[in-house]
Design an enzyme around this catalytic site. Sequence first.
Site, mmCIF file in Angstrom:
data_model
loop_
_atom_site.group_PDB
_atom_site.id
_atom_site.type_symbol
_atom_site.label_atom_id
_atom_site.label_comp_id
_atom_site.label_asym_id
_atom_site.label_seq_id
_atom_site.Cartn_x
_atom_site.Cartn_y
_atom_site.Cartn_z
ATOM 1 N N THR A 1 58.858 107.865 73.355
ATOM 2 C CA THR A 1 59.046 107.468 74.851
ATOM 3 C C THR A 1 59.610 106.169 74.926
ATOM 4 O O THR A 1 59.594 105.388 73.808
ATOM 5 C CB THR A 1 57.734 107.362 75.473
ATOM 6 O OG1 THR A 1 56.961 106.558 74.585
ATOM 7 C CG2 THR A 1 57.020 108.830 75.422
ATOM 8 N N TYR B 1 63.259 101.191 54.499
ATOM 9 C CA TYR B 1 64.381 101.724 55.185
ATOM 10 C C TYR B 1 65.218 100.906 56.016
ATOM 11 O O TYR B 1 65.635 101.152 57.115
ATOM 12 C CB TYR B 1 63.678 102.937 56.281
ATOM 13 C CG TYR B 1 62.475 102.642 56.828
ATOM 14 C CD1 TYR B 1 62.352 101.636 57.781
ATOM 15 C CD2 TYR B 1 61.512 103.513 57.003
ATOM 16 C CE1 TYR B 1 61.024 101.206 58.385
ATOM 17 C CE2 TYR B 1 60.273 103.145 57.360
ATOM 18 C CZ TYR B 1 60.036 102.311 58.242
ATOM 19 O OH TYR B 1 58.844 102.066 59.015
ATOM 20 N N LYS C 1 62.592 96.788 61.887
ATOM 21 C CA LYS C 1 62.801 96.100 60.438
ATOM 22 C C LYS C 1 64.126 95.765 60.294
ATOM 23 O O LYS C 1 64.232 94.723 59.534
ATOM 24 C CB LYS C 1 62.077 97.163 59.483
ATOM 25 C CG LYS C 1 60.605 97.613 59.574
ATOM 26 C CD LYS C 1 59.813 96.359 59.450
ATOM 27 C CE LYS C 1 58.221 96.843 59.357
ATOM 28 N NZ LYS C 1 57.368 95.574 59.142
HETATM 29 P P1 NAP Z 1 48.169 98.013 58.943
HETATM 30 O O1 NAP Z 1 46.853 98.066 58.208
HETATM 31 O O2 NAP Z 1 48.307 99.112 59.876
HETATM 32 O O3 NAP Z 1 48.390 96.846 59.534
HETATM 33 C C1 NAP Z 1 49.101 96.471 60.684
HETATM 34 C C2 NAP Z 1 48.321 95.124 61.247
HETATM 35 O O4 NAP Z 1 49.124 94.562 62.234
HETATM 36 C C3 NAP Z 1 47.061 95.150 61.763
HETATM 37 O O5 NAP Z 1 46.113 94.110 61.159
HETATM 38 C C4 NAP Z 1 46.832 95.010 63.134
HETATM 39 O O6 NAP Z 1 45.703 94.364 63.617
HETATM 40 C C5 NAP Z 1 48.138 94.114 63.392
HETATM 41 N N1 NAP Z 1 48.914 94.078 64.518
HETATM 42 C C6 NAP Z 1 49.381 95.256 65.358
HETATM 43 N N2 NAP Z 1 49.996 95.062 66.448
HETATM 44 C C7 NAP Z 1 49.802 93.556 66.515
HETATM 45 C C8 NAP Z 1 50.114 92.761 67.584
HETATM 46 N N3 NAP Z 1 50.797 93.267 68.611
HETATM 47 N N4 NAP Z 1 49.790 91.523 67.420
HETATM 48 C C9 NAP Z 1 49.132 91.140 66.407
HETATM 49 N N5 NAP Z 1 48.637 91.794 65.220
HETATM 50 C C10 NAP Z 1 49.365 93.315 65.330
HETATM 51 O O7 NAP Z 1 49.661 98.165 57.995
HETATM 52 P P2 NAP Z 1 50.002 98.026 56.796
HETATM 53 O O8 NAP Z 1 50.254 99.207 55.875
HETATM 54 O O9 NAP Z 1 48.872 96.961 55.938
HETATM 55 O O10 NAP Z 1 51.348 97.475 56.736
HETATM 56 C C11 NAP Z 1 51.673 95.878 56.693
HETATM 57 C C12 NAP Z 1 53.104 95.469 56.968
HETATM 58 O O11 NAP Z 1 53.813 96.085 55.763
HETATM 59 C C13 NAP Z 1 53.505 96.193 58.060
HETATM 60 O O12 NAP Z 1 54.596 95.064 58.430
HETATM 61 C C14 NAP Z 1 54.293 97.388 57.515
HETATM 62 O O13 NAP Z 1 55.113 97.859 58.376
HETATM 63 C C15 NAP Z 1 54.756 96.878 56.230
HETATM 64 N N6 NAP Z 1 54.881 98.195 55.202
HETATM 65 C C16 NAP Z 1 53.751 98.684 54.562
HETATM 66 C C17 NAP Z 1 53.762 99.752 53.834
HETATM 67 C C18 NAP Z 1 52.837 100.476 53.055
HETATM 68 O O14 NAP Z 1 52.650 101.403 52.071
HETATM 69 N N7 NAP Z 1 51.469 100.253 53.563
HETATM 70 C C19 NAP Z 1 55.415 100.108 53.278
HETATM 71 C C20 NAP Z 1 56.359 99.439 53.962
HETATM 72 C C21 NAP Z 1 56.084 98.654 54.680
HETATM 73 P P3 NAP Z 1 45.115 94.364 65.104
HETATM 74 O O15 NAP Z 1 45.302 96.005 65.340
HETATM 75 O O16 NAP Z 1 43.870 93.611 64.883
HETATM 76 O O17 NAP Z 1 46.183 93.753 66.049
#
Ligand code: NAP
Length: 290
Positions: free
Chosen positions: A119, A161, A176
């Site tokens: 959406t 990606y 990204k």
């Molecule tokens: P995650 O646990 O879902 O963490 C996302 C964080 O972003 C949460 O702490 C959330 O906290 C915060 N957040 C979301 N929306 C927000 C907003 N509007 N304002 C402020 N904070 C916000 O994700 P993760 O897996 O740890 O990923 C961390 C980073 O690594 C991300 O950028 C992700 O794209 C990247 N990444 C992760 C992987 C992987 O394998 N895990 C792979 C590639 C890239 P609140 O809900 O408290 O706001």
Amino acid sequence: MRGLSEPPVYGTAMLPAGCYAGQVVMITGGGTGLGRAMALEFARLGARIAIASRKPEHREAGVAAMQEVGAEAVGVALDVRHADQVAAALDEIEAAIGPVDVLINNAAGNFPVPAERLTPNGWRAVVDIVLTGSFLCSLEFAKRRIAAGAPGAILNILATYIDGGAPGHAHSAAAKAGVANMTETLAVEWAPDGIRVNAIAPGLFPHDDHAPAMRARRPDGYEAEWTRIPALRVGRTRELGWAATYLCSPYAAFMTGHILVLDGGDRLNRSIRSPLFVPIREQLPATTAP
Ligand code: NAP
């Protein structure tokens, strides 16, 4: 087949003890997952940590984890999509633990969905958090550093990606890729001011906080994905901690505009014959969760 070796155990120091003593590191989304893992390594090296995100329970968990390793830490309410909140968050951090020296743009939102079911609001939410949020935080941080005549480091957290797109992730992949491009632009614009801008593109790093929509796509669990990665293992979150603390440290003082891919070779994975093509709407049928 052994694959790539495991890294040193958690807690092993890569940089000298106290490398970040006296520095303030702000990490958006630092209360969960990879953000918390990276924040922990800065904390272990002596930084004061500011965890900025929307949910109090996330911030509290992050602050508690930093305090467990003996670091001073504060949680600051922030939705990165709003410029006024970003300015207020930096003011609050400055008043509590001092001006921010290092900014980590880690906050993200993501959910797999075929593009025709995405959406406008879903698109906007992800692009606003990832792309606009990273820009707003970077801008506020840099304006303050430039006005103070102080150096600084920004680290953007991407995904592999950024090149080639990602079926089912049109919103996140476009956002990204935008942040990757912005990393390069801002690195050049702000180098004369002593501000470095780098990025990490992580591959698959399992942790306990994966969102349910993402977890649902890996029914055997994240660890089981190791068979799909040339390294024959998934990433360990402490590996991101070492990479992040290196990139923002004085040991990387000549490095800016760099995107460090940390993925065990995953993005380069090819076969002699391509895998069977399965349209994304068959992989994500409309009857399943978003
Ligand atoms: P995650 O646990 O879902 O963490 C996302 C964080 O972003 C949460 O702490 C959330 O906290 C915060 N957040 C979301 N929306 C927000 C907003 N509007 N304002 C402020 N904070 C916000 O994700 P993760 O897996 O740890 O990923 C961390 C980073 O690594 C991300 O950028 C992700 O794209 C990247 N990444 C992760 C992987 C992987 O394998 N895990 C792979 C590639 C890239 P609140 O809900 O408290 O706001």
